[in-house]
Design a protein around this motif. Sequence first.
Motif, PDB file in Angstrom:
ATOM      1  N   ALA A  25       0.843  -1.207   0.000  1.00  0.00           N
ATOM      2  CA  ALA A  25       0.000   0.000   0.000  1.00  0.00           C
ATOM      3  C   ALA A  25       0.880   1.260   0.000  1.00  0.00           C
ATOM      4  CB  ALA A  25      -0.915  -0.011   1.225  1.00  0.00           C
ATOM      5  N   THR A  26       1.972   1.246   0.775  1.00  0.00           N
ATOM      6  CA  THR A  26       2.905   2.385   0.834  1.00  0.00           C
ATOM      7  C   THR A  26       3.558   2.602  -0.525  1.00  0.00           C
ATOM      8  OG1 THR A  26       3.361   1.684   3.109  1.00  0.00           O
ATOM      9  CG2 THR A  26       4.835   3.343   2.189  1.00  0.00           C
ATOM     10  N   LEU A  27       3.930   1.470  -1.156  1.00  0.00           N
ATOM     11  CA  LEU A  27       4.564   1.542  -2.493  1.00  0.00           C
ATOM     12  C   LEU A  27       3.610   2.174  -3.490  1.00  0.00           C
ATOM     13  CD1 LEU A  27       7.230   0.606  -3.842  1.00  0.00           C
ATOM     14  CD2 LEU A  27       6.033  -1.475  -4.522  1.00  0.00           C
ATOM     15  N   PRO A  32       3.510   5.951  -8.498  1.00  0.00           N
ATOM     16  CA  PRO A  32       2.387   5.610  -9.406  1.00  0.00           C
ATOM     17  C   PRO A  32       2.688   4.438 -10.314  1.00  0.00           C
ATOM     18  CG  PRO A  32       2.856   7.951  -9.424  1.00  0.00           C
ATOM     19  CD  PRO A  32       3.986   7.309  -8.675  1.00  0.00           C
ATOM     20  N   ALA A  33       3.972   4.249 -10.630  1.00  0.00           N
ATOM     21  CA  ALA A  33       4.345   3.143 -11.523  1.00  0.00           C
ATOM     22  C   ALA A  33       4.010   1.777 -10.914  1.00  0.00           C
ATOM     23  CB  ALA A  33       5.853   3.207 -11.814  1.00  0.00           C
ATOM     24  N   VAL A  39       1.644  -5.452 -11.226  1.00  0.00           N
ATOM     25  CA  VAL A  39       1.979  -5.387  -9.783  1.00  0.00           C
ATOM     26  C   VAL A  39       0.760  -5.773  -8.940  1.00  0.00           C
ATOM     27  CG1 VAL A  39       2.678  -3.820  -7.912  1.00  0.00           C
ATOM     28  CG2 VAL A  39       3.778  -3.644 -10.155  1.00  0.00           C
ATOM     29  N   VAL A  40      -0.445  -5.248  -9.373  1.00  0.00           N
ATOM     30  CA  VAL A  40      -1.681  -5.603  -8.639  1.00  0.00           C
ATOM     31  C   VAL A  40      -1.869  -7.122  -8.628  1.00  0.00           C
ATOM     32  CG1 VAL A  40      -4.222  -5.454  -8.699  1.00  0.00           C
ATOM     33  CG2 VAL A  40      -2.828  -3.404  -9.091  1.00  0.00           C
ATOM     34  N   PHE A  41      -1.635  -7.733  -9.803  1.00  0.00           N
ATOM     35  CA  PHE A  41      -1.769  -9.194  -9.896  1.00  0.00           C
ATOM     36  C   PHE A  41      -0.796  -9.895  -8.939  1.00  0.00           C
ATOM     37  CE2 PHE A  41      -0.504 -13.245 -11.865  1.00  0.00           C
ATOM     38  CZ  PHE A  41      -1.751 -13.890 -11.856  1.00  0.00           C
ATOM     39  N   ALA A  42       0.459  -9.326  -8.948  1.00  0.00           N
ATOM     40  CA  ALA A  42       1.478  -9.924  -8.068  1.00  0.00           C
ATOM     41  C   ALA A  42       1.085  -9.813  -6.598  1.00  0.00           C
ATOM     42  CB  ALA A  42       2.820  -9.231  -8.308  1.00  0.00           C
TER      43      ALA A  42
END
Lengths: 296, 121
Positions: A25-27, A32-33, A39-42
């Motif tokens: 969540a912090t990342l 934004p990248a 990344v969401v899938f990961a």
Amino acid sequence: MQGSGVSTNNKIFLAGLPWSVLVVATLWASDPAARSLAVVFAVVVLVLGWMVVTSLFCCSAASSPGQLANARHDREIIERSSEAMLRVSAEFSTQLGEIRSEVRRAQDIFSEAVGHLIGSFQDINMHVQRQRQLGMAAQDGMPVAIEDSEQAINKMAAQEMTFVLAAKSDIEQAKQRIEAVNGCAGDTVGELNLIAGQVEAAVNKAVLSLQFQDVVTQLLGHVGRRLDLLDEVASDEQRLAEVLLDSGHPEATLRALDALRDHVDQLAQKLVTLKKGVDNNPVSQTGHAGGDVELF
Amino acid sequence: MAKTILAVDDSASIRQMVSFTLKSAGYEVIEAVDGMDGLEKAKAGSINLVLTDQNMPRMDGLTLIKTLRALHQHATTPILMLTTESSDTMKSQGRAAGATGWLVKPFDPQKLIEVVRKVIG
């Protein structure tokens, strides 16, 4: 105890899941990248992975070496307690059996001794009665015999006047001696009667005392009934220990606790019922005085 | 003719003492070892007085009294209890059952003879 909490491994996994979510969540918030579909899938895969791993470890927790050791330890405690209960109740039963047998033996010896005492007492009493009868017969017969002697002397004196005149003093002396013997015999018989009266009083006391066997026997019988009550309790405790010992697994023992509690309740009720049977002691005497008499 | 007394007690020593005391006072004594035996002997013979214990095997004293009172033959026969029991509750039960009197063990021979003479002469 097994099932009572979550193991250390499980805690690590459970804490790791929110920590990973926080990092991601912090990342996302800072870069934004990082919000790309890949990344969401990961992240989704990562979360699912955490969940699967956590659930796997939670399910297998019971089989972990620590839990197994705990379970074994619990089982040993239950077994040791049950065995101790069995040993104690078995020893208790044995001791009760010994006490019962000793009480019975004492009762037998006591009854036999009192039986002999009564036999001797009756023999003595029979002899005393006979002696008294003889004394009374002697007392009744003595004056008659003396009177007969006097009459014979008088008759003889009347027939032989010369002899009487010559031996008058001898006859008087003889009569005096006979009267002295008569008086002495009368005193002796009187004393015999006095002794007989004293013997009768002693016999009454003996009759009173010889009844103690019955009182003691009834008291011992009551002791026996109390021992039976204790024996029942020991047997029930033994059964309780056997139930505990027979339950193969601590979980099963826990499940059996409800049944055991019911059993203890039943035992308590049984004790109350059994106690009623021994509450009324048939013997209230504390000494050996003659009992009360009451006519309705 | 001597009057007959039925002595019912499971203790042999008490039976002997009762028998000894009453015989020496001129009574005939029949002995019974418990309530059941006493009942049979009471039915069989002519009894002037029953002297019974309370706690006995097979049939206790109170049951014996009730059973005897139910028989026409012994509806009015004097029955004395001779027992170690001395509670008022037991005495009340005895009176209700039809007992004539209550003697607490151990008995005094003189007192026993006096009571028996008072009851049956």
